[in-house]
Design a protein around this motif. Structure first.
Motif, short mmCIF file in Angstrom:
data_model
loop_
_atom_site.label_atom_id
_atom_site.label_comp_id
_atom_site.label_asym_id
_atom_site.label_seq_id
_atom_site.Cartn_x
_atom_site.Cartn_y
_atom_site.Cartn_z
N LEU A 433 31.29 25.49 47.13
CA LEU A 433 32.24 26.36 47.21
C LEU A 433 32.23 27.04 46.10
O LEU A 433 32.50 28.00 46.53
CB LEU A 433 33.54 25.02 47.32
N ALA A 434 31.60 27.43 44.73
CA ALA A 434 32.05 28.07 43.51
C ALA A 434 30.98 29.32 43.84
O ALA A 434 31.62 30.19 43.89
CB ALA A 434 31.21 27.11 43.01
N THR A 435 29.53 29.18 44.51
CA THR A 435 29.07 30.32 44.80
C THR A 435 29.97 31.04 46.26
O THR A 435 30.01 33.06 46.09
CB THR A 435 27.73 29.81 45.04
N ALA A 436 30.80 30.69 47.12
CA ALA A 436 31.29 31.86 48.43
C ALA A 436 32.45 32.40 47.65
O ALA A 436 33.15 33.54 47.92
CB ALA A 436 31.83 30.03 49.43
N ARG A 437 33.05 31.08 46.27
CA ARG A 437 34.02 31.71 45.80
C ARG A 437 34.09 33.07 45.06
O ARG A 437 34.34 33.87 44.67
CB ARG A 437 34.13 30.69 44.65
N GLU A 438 32.87 33.09 44.38
CA GLU A 438 31.77 33.79 43.84
C GLU A 438 31.68 35.20 44.62
O GLU A 438 31.74 36.64 43.97
CB GLU A 438 31.29 33.55 43.07
N MET A 439 31.35 34.25 45.52
CA MET A 439 30.97 35.77 46.45
C MET A 439 31.77 36.91 47.26
O MET A 439 31.99 37.76 47.19
CB MET A 439 29.84 35.58 47.65
N ILE A 440 32.74 36.16 47.12
CA ILE A 440 34.16 36.78 48.05
C ILE A 440 35.02 37.21 46.82
O ILE A 440 35.70 38.59 47.77
CB ILE A 440 34.93 36.10 48.42
N GLY A 441 34.83 37.17 45.55
CA GLY A 441 35.53 37.77 44.78
C GLY A 441 36.80 37.77 44.39
O GLY A 441 37.57 38.19 44.97
N PHE A 442 37.22 36.03 44.33
CA PHE A 442 38.47 35.78 44.24
C PHE A 442 39.35 35.92 43.04
O PHE A 442 40.52 36.63 43.93
CB PHE A 442 38.21 34.24 44.33
N ASP A 443 38.73 36.29 42.04
CA ASP A 443 39.83 36.60 41.02
C ASP A 443 39.96 37.77 41.47
O ASP A 443 41.45 38.85 41.55
CB ASP A 443 39.40 36.13 39.56
N ALA A 444 39.09 39.09 41.71
CA ALA A 444 39.80 40.24 42.23
C ALA A 444 40.53 40.13 43.51
O ALA A 444 41.78 41.19 43.41
CB ALA A 444 38.29 40.80 42.70
N ILE A 445 40.62 39.45 44.27
CA ILE A 445 40.88 39.70 45.26
C ILE A 445 42.76 39.07 45.11
O ILE A 445 43.97 40.24 45.59
CB ILE A 445 40.93 38.53 46.91
N ARG A 446 42.01 38.32 44.31
CA ARG A 446 44.07 38.26 44.15
C ARG A 446 44.82 39.02 43.02
O ARG A 446 46.36 39.23 43.61
CB ARG A 446 44.06 36.65 42.67
N ALA A 447 43.97 39.96 42.13
CA ALA A 447 44.84 41.04 42.11
C ALA A 447 44.85 42.11 42.66
O ALA A 447 45.87 42.62 42.39
CB ALA A 447 44.27 41.84 40.37
N ARG A 448 44.27 42.37 43.98
CA ARG A 448 44.37 43.43 44.61
C ARG A 448 45.27 43.21 45.61
O ARG A 448 45.89 44.46 45.41
CB ARG A 448 42.73 43.47 45.90
N GLN A 449 45.97 41.40 45.55
CA GLN A 449 47.01 41.17 46.34
C GLN A 449 48.17 41.89 45.60
O GLN A 449 49.42 42.14 45.69
CB GLN A 449 46.88 39.82 46.15
#
Length: 800
Positions: A433-449
């Motif tokens: 899960l941690a690797t998937a979170r990093e690869m998908i760019g979770f924090d950047a997605i939240r900023a983009r939203q």
């Protein structure tokens, strides 16, 4: 759709031979398939062969009044009365409360779904056979149709099988205890209803077979497109009254299966009966409309779930009810109840649930029978569980990815026995899960939203973590009460006179690359190049017994058997090589396709020559078993080995049209030791494509009379290249301590997680609008309906 490989977490294990376990070698079978040289059921031509067509019921439920053959063609048309010597397909189970359904291959007394076979005709061509069917008259008295679980379970409902008294194949329950106490004290209670759409399997090649009589061996030969040749032999023996020894199942190339070709089909029984009766060849090839309307279906589930958690989202208890719409008959050999059994047992998923209660209902309806489809219940289970985790997170006001991480079984707890006694042998679920979170760019997605999209669409991110129970064996299937229970998988390996090797296994390849990967396992031990290893699969006349290719068992079971047989053969070869090189067997090693000693080496060809052509050089007391070995294998645990993965999806939703686009898709998978990483990626890639179909497109719809509304590919939508995203794959290898080479299965996993990840992402995109989807496929119509419901709810609150 394309695949990017991410190797950050992939520990490379160089193969001893350069082509053994861990090598990215090209698939041996692709050479013939890419050049159009494969041989499928539809390619088989034989002198005097007739084509078969079927007259199928146009209504879902009716009493048969008469079937009238066309004048002058009576000898070419067959009804149930003509096939009185053919036994019904009856799938037995030892589970208490299970009800038997007798399925006549040709309908007798009643038809129970649109597509049920009423009559069979043969002619020199399929078109002529269809004309004969069209000229055959079918008179019937229509009866009320049962099309969904609610109507099937309603008091006074019409009965499919009158002797039962209801429409339930089976009702089961599991209760760990303690739910009531948790319900009284838990800080959070989440109640949800989920529904998954009914699907067809759609292998590239539909079902088909050629059956003929071999006079030389006095044997019925069936060239059928199947995943389970040895089981089909047993089923045909049961229904035709022939000894198994007088039936040979010799499957040709098979263009995909996905579980659809695990069953004894009525068409197989009937075409085989024609060949047995008339002692000449007959062929039937399923067309796409037959597949869509009469072929076995899958995945129509309904979930009622109540989850309890503390104020941080720690999971405390799960209370569930699962109803599965399994159609009219129980399929042979897996029964109609395998889906519900898998759903109830696998619903807790990779999470720690201290308390669990679940009731399941396998409901008979006037739809085609239910088959185990890639993932077998777990796509629905994963969808329901992953949306439940997000709902719990929303209830406590935290990010779902954080709540998910805190509730996954940790690596330090492995091996872990979960609440339903699933034995998780190895793995690190939080790391995936941690690797998937990093690869998908979770924090950047939240900023983009926060910034919003220029085109007005709303983006969202979703996660889905699952376990894949692979290669579960004797005790598991015995507990499900199935008529055929897998035991030791067997394989034979032989050193030929020219120094090449033959590998024979009873499992069959349906596109998953077994001809290559089984050769790689043998190559790992013997160091022979895989070009010198020929693999023969599935023919019941020439291969050891196997229950077949299903349940992600191929590489674990057949691979383990090949490994064990190759090791035994290696010992025989070592003894001969040591004699020829005048050294001790302990000093002999295999390297580079040869056998080396302290002062020299011999080739496999020289070893073979000694045994086959110059036996005068053999030592006294030589092993008289020769250079051929058959060995059986199953893992050290019988409950299955658990692969796992996390999928993450980034989507954009158009709130005006309801359309969803997948912008990014990530898979972080672990199937233990990868025999061929390229093939593992292919399995993940294909599974994700099917899972996206489940999530967004595919549904076999019916009206209230049981009429199929998706009888062509215009109405039944499959994802194509423009709908499929770029998929990025990362690998980890947590070796199982209980299997040969640490291998775990990977065939089904890719299809399990997409619906959970994608619908969570859609709901994340729509959360600011108050809309939530709980049903798949998440079509534009359902997205718009969810948005409209959210607006109505908001308006109602404002008015209040």
């Amino acid at each position: 759709m394309s695949v990017d490989q991410d190797t950050r977490d992939h520990e490379t294990h160089p193969a001893v031979s350069g082509e053994g376990i861990g090598a990215r070698v090209r698939r041996k079978e692709d050479a013939r398939h890419l050049m159009g040289r494969g041989r499928f059921a539809g390619d088989i031509r034989m002198p005097g062969m007739s084509d078969v067509a079927f007259l199928r019921s146009p209504v879902a439920h009716a009493r048969i009044l008469a079937v009238t053959k066309p004048q002058g063609r009576e000898g070419e048309v067959f009804t149930s009365a003509d096939c009185a010597d053919v036994a019904d397909i009856i799938t037995r189970s030892t589970i208490p409360g299970y009800k038997l359904s007798a399925h006549p291959p040709l309908a007798r007394d009643k038809v129970r779904f649109v597509g049920d076979i009423v009559a069979m005709a043969y002619a020199p061509t399929r078109a002529e056979a269809e004309d004969i069917c069209e000229a055959t008259l079918f008179d019937y008295e229509e009866l009320p149709a049962i099309v969904d679980c609610d109507s099937g379970r309603a008091p006074g409902a019409a009965l499919l099988h009158e002797a039962w008294g209801d429409n339930l194949f089976l009702e089961t329950s599991f209760d760990s205890g303690g739910i009531e106490e948790v319900a009284r004290t838990a800080a959070v209670k989440v109640e949800k209803r989920f529904r998954t759409g009914r699907q067809c399997m759609h292998p590239m090649e539909g079902k088909g077979l050629v059956a003929w009589w071999d006079f030389q061996n006095d044997t019925l030969v069936v060239n059928t497109s199947t995943q389970v040749p040895h089981m089909i032999r047993a089923g045909l023996a049961e229904t035709l009254g022939l000894p198994e020894a007088q039936i040979r199942i010799a499957p040709p190339d098979v263009g995909g299966g996905f579980g659809y070709k695990c069953l004894l089909q009525p068409e197989e029984v009937l075409v085989a009966w024609l060949a047995m009766t008339f002692k000449r060849p007959f062929r039937w090839i399923e067309d796409r409309r037959e597949h869509l309307t009469a072929g076995a279906n899958a995945r129509e589930h309904e979930y009622v779930i109540t989850a309890y958690a503390d104020e941080r989202g720690k999971l405390l208890a799960l209370d569930a009810e699962v109803a599965v719409n399994v159609g009219a008959y129980s399929v042979w050999p897996f029964t109609a109840c395998l889906e519900a059994a898998q759903a109830g047992g696998n619903l807790p998923g990779p999470y720690i649930w201290p308390h669990y209660r679940c009731k399941t209902y396998s409901v008979a309806t006037n739809k085609p029978p239910f088959a185990p489809y890639r993932g077998v219940a777990r796509p629905g289970v994963c969808f329901a569980m992953e949306l439940t985790i997000d709902a719990v997170a929303a209830a406590v006001g935290r990010e779902a990815v954080d709540v998910r991480a805190e509730n996954l079984v940790p690596a330090l707890a492995m091996p872990y026995l979960n609440i339903t006694k699933k034995f998780y042998d190895s793995g690190d679920y939080p790391a995936s899960l941690a690797t998937a979170r990093e690869m998908i760019g979770f924090d950047a997605i939240r900023a983009r939203q926060q910034a919003g999209e220029k085109d007005g669409r709303r983006i969202g991110v979703g996660f889905s973590t699952y376990t894949e129970q692979s290669a579960h064996g004797t005790k598991v299937f015995a507990s499900w009460g199935t008529p055929l229970v897998p035991g030791y998988e067997q394989a034979t390996i032989r050193l030929n006179p020219d120094g090449s090797a033959d590998v024979k296994a009873g499992i069959h390849t349906i596109g998953q690359g077994l001809e290559t990967t089984l050769a790689q396992v043998a190559s790992e031990i013997l160091t022979l190049p895989i070009a010198q290893i020929r693999v023969t699969l599935g023919d019941t006349a020439t291969t050891p017994f196997s229950t077949g290719a299903y349940a992600s068992r191929g590489m674990v079971m057949a691979g383990g058997a090949v490994s064990k047989a190759a090791q035994k053969l290696a010992e025989k070869v070592k003894a001969l090589a040591a004699h020829l090189m005048q050294c001790a067997a302990e000093q002999v090693r295999f390297e580079g396709g040869a056998i080396h000693g302290p002062t020299g080496s011999v080739t496999f060809t020289e070893i073979a020559r000694a045994w086959y052509r110059t036996p005068e050089v053999l030592p006294d007391g030589v092993d008289t078993g020769g250079l051929e070995v058959t060995e059986g294998y199953k893992p050290d645990v019988d409950t299955g080995l658990f692969s796992y993965a996390t999928h993450a999806a980034l989507v954009a939703v158009d709130v005006k049209t309801g359309a969803t686009e997948i912008l990014d898709y990530v898979v972080v998978e672990d199937c233990g030791r990868m025999v061929n990483p390229m093939i593992v990626e292919g399995q993940a890639y294909g599974g994700v494509a099917q899972g996206i179909g489940t999530a967004l497109f595919e549904e076999s719809t019916y009206d209230s009379e049981g009429q199929p509304l998706a009888s062509t590919l215009v109405d039944y939508l499959l994802p194509g290249p423009t709908e499929l995203p770029k998929v990025r794959i990362a690998h980890t290898e947590t070796l199982s301590p209980f299997s040969a080479h640490g291998i775990k299965g990977v065939g089904e996993g890719g299809a399990i997680a997409p619906a959970g990840a994608i619908v969570n992402a859609i709901n994340d995109a729509l959360k600011g609008l108050g809309a939530t989807l709980c049903e798949i496929p998440a079509t534009p119509e359902r997205v718009l309906a969810a948005l409209a419901e959210a607006r109505r709810t908001t308006s109602g609150r404002s008015a209040a």
